[in-house]
Design a protein around this motif. Structure first.
Motif, PDB file in Angstrom:
ATOM      1  N   UNK A   3       0.797  -1.191  -0.075  1.00  0.00           N
ATOM      2  CA  UNK A   3       0.088   0.058   0.188  1.00  0.00           C
ATOM      3  C   UNK A   3       0.718   1.195   0.095  1.00  0.00           C
ATOM      4  N   UNK A   4       0.405   2.137  -0.747  1.00  0.00           N
ATOM      5  CA  UNK A   4       1.207   3.441  -0.886  1.00  0.00           C
ATOM      6  C   UNK A   4       0.425   4.546  -0.974  1.00  0.00           C
ATOM      7  N   UNK A   5       0.611   5.739  -0.116  1.00  0.00           N
ATOM      8  CA  UNK A   5      -0.153   6.798   0.022  1.00  0.00           C
ATOM      9  C   UNK A   5       1.029   7.939  -0.329  1.00  0.00           C
ATOM     10  N   UNK A   6       0.462   8.749  -1.395  1.00  0.00           N
ATOM     11  CA  UNK A   6       1.331   9.849  -1.846  1.00  0.00           C
ATOM     12  C   UNK A   6       0.289  11.205  -2.046  1.00  0.00           C
ATOM     13  N   UNK A   7       0.663  12.287  -1.242  1.00  0.00           N
ATOM     14  CA  UNK A   7      -0.009  13.340  -1.662  1.00  0.00           C
ATOM     15  C   UNK A   7       0.917  14.603  -2.314  1.00  0.00           C
ATOM     16  N   UNK A   8       0.275  15.260  -3.300  1.00  0.00           N
ATOM     17  CA  UNK A   8       0.770  16.177  -4.041  1.00  0.00           C
ATOM     18  C   UNK A   8      -0.124  17.402  -3.806  1.00  0.00           C
ATOM     19  N   UNK A   9       0.630  18.706  -3.718  1.00  0.00           N
ATOM     20  CA  UNK A   9      -0.347  19.929  -3.981  1.00  0.00           C
ATOM     21  C   UNK A   9       0.346  20.621  -5.276  1.00  0.00           C
ATOM     22  N   UNK A  10      -0.579  21.303  -5.884  1.00  0.00           N
ATOM     23  CA  UNK A  10      -0.132  21.843  -7.248  1.00  0.00           C
ATOM     24  C   UNK A  10      -0.958  23.438  -7.208  1.00  0.00           C
ATOM     25  N   UNK A  11      -0.430  24.313  -7.548  1.00  0.00           N
ATOM     26  CA  UNK A  11      -0.748  25.855  -7.067  1.00  0.00           C
ATOM     27  C   UNK A  11      -1.822  26.121  -8.502  1.00  0.00           C
ATOM     28  N   UNK A  12      -2.705  25.406  -8.721  1.00  0.00           N
ATOM     29  CA  UNK A  12      -3.714  25.714  -9.716  1.00  0.00           C
ATOM     30  C   UNK A  12      -5.111  25.023  -9.182  1.00  0.00           C
ATOM     31  N   UNK A  13      -5.876  25.682 -10.404  1.00  0.00           N
ATOM     32  CA  UNK A  13      -7.391  25.057 -10.127  1.00  0.00           C
ATOM     33  C   UNK A  13      -7.415  23.614 -10.114  1.00  0.00           C
ATOM     34  N   UNK A  14      -8.293  23.128  -9.226  1.00  0.00           N
ATOM     35  CA  UNK A  14      -8.547  21.405  -9.247  1.00  0.00           C
ATOM     36  C   UNK A  14      -9.039  20.815 -10.595  1.00  0.00           C
ATOM     37  N   UNK A  15      -9.714  21.578 -11.551  1.00  0.00           N
ATOM     38  CA  UNK A  15     -10.183  21.125 -12.617  1.00  0.00           C
ATOM     39  C   UNK A  15      -8.785  20.834 -13.609  1.00  0.00           C
ATOM     40  N   UNK A  16      -7.947  21.691 -13.550  1.00  0.00           N
ATOM     41  CA  UNK A  16      -6.714  21.865 -14.483  1.00  0.00           C
ATOM     42  C   UNK A  16      -6.179  20.554 -13.924  1.00  0.00           C
ATOM     43  N   UNK A  17      -5.920  20.003 -12.863  1.00  0.00           N
ATOM     44  CA  UNK A  17      -5.321  18.824 -12.437  1.00  0.00           C
ATOM     45  C   UNK A  17      -6.098  17.497 -12.871  1.00  0.00           C
ATOM     46  N   UNK A  18      -7.341  17.685 -12.699  1.00  0.00           N
ATOM     47  CA  UNK A  18      -8.391  16.459 -13.020  1.00  0.00           C
ATOM     48  C   UNK A  18      -8.300  16.280 -14.573  1.00  0.00           C
ATOM     49  N   UNK A  19      -8.323  17.694 -15.289  1.00  0.00           N
ATOM     50  CA  UNK A  19      -8.259  17.316 -16.804  1.00  0.00           C
ATOM     51  C   UNK A  19      -6.975  16.659 -17.203  1.00  0.00           C
TER      52      UNK A  19
END
Length: 85
Positions: A3-19
């Motif tokens: 099992x692996x858990x990885x978290x990342x933060x991106x300084x942009x809108x969640x829709x851009x990351x999703x897309x």
């Protein structure tokens, strides 16, 4: 079972990351892939640059919130959960 858990933060809108993450035809950011073959709206196959194939079956798709899939190849079988916020 690993099992692996990885978290990342991106300084942009969640829709851009999703897309970006869920796009099956714009995957240039994935330097490990040579192509993605879309089977249907729930299944696709990723091919590495060496031609190694992994089959993915999308099990949950809640836009900008959650994407889950089963993945399988000759070396492994697993489940991935991505939570977007």
């Amino acid at each position: 079972m690993a099992i692996s858990n990885i978290k990342a933060s991106f300084p942009c809108d969640v829709k851009k990351v999703w897309d970006t993450v869920t796009s099956l035809d714009q995957y240039e950011w994935r330097s490990d892939l040579s192509k993605i073959e879309i089977i249907n709206e729930k299944q696709f196959i990723e091919y590495t640059k060496d031609g190694f194939a992994t089959t993915f079956t999308i099990t949950v798709s809640k836009p900008c919130k959650r994407w889950e899939f089963d993945m399988e190849n000759c070396n492994m079988k697993g489940h991935w959960v991505g939570i977007f916020f």
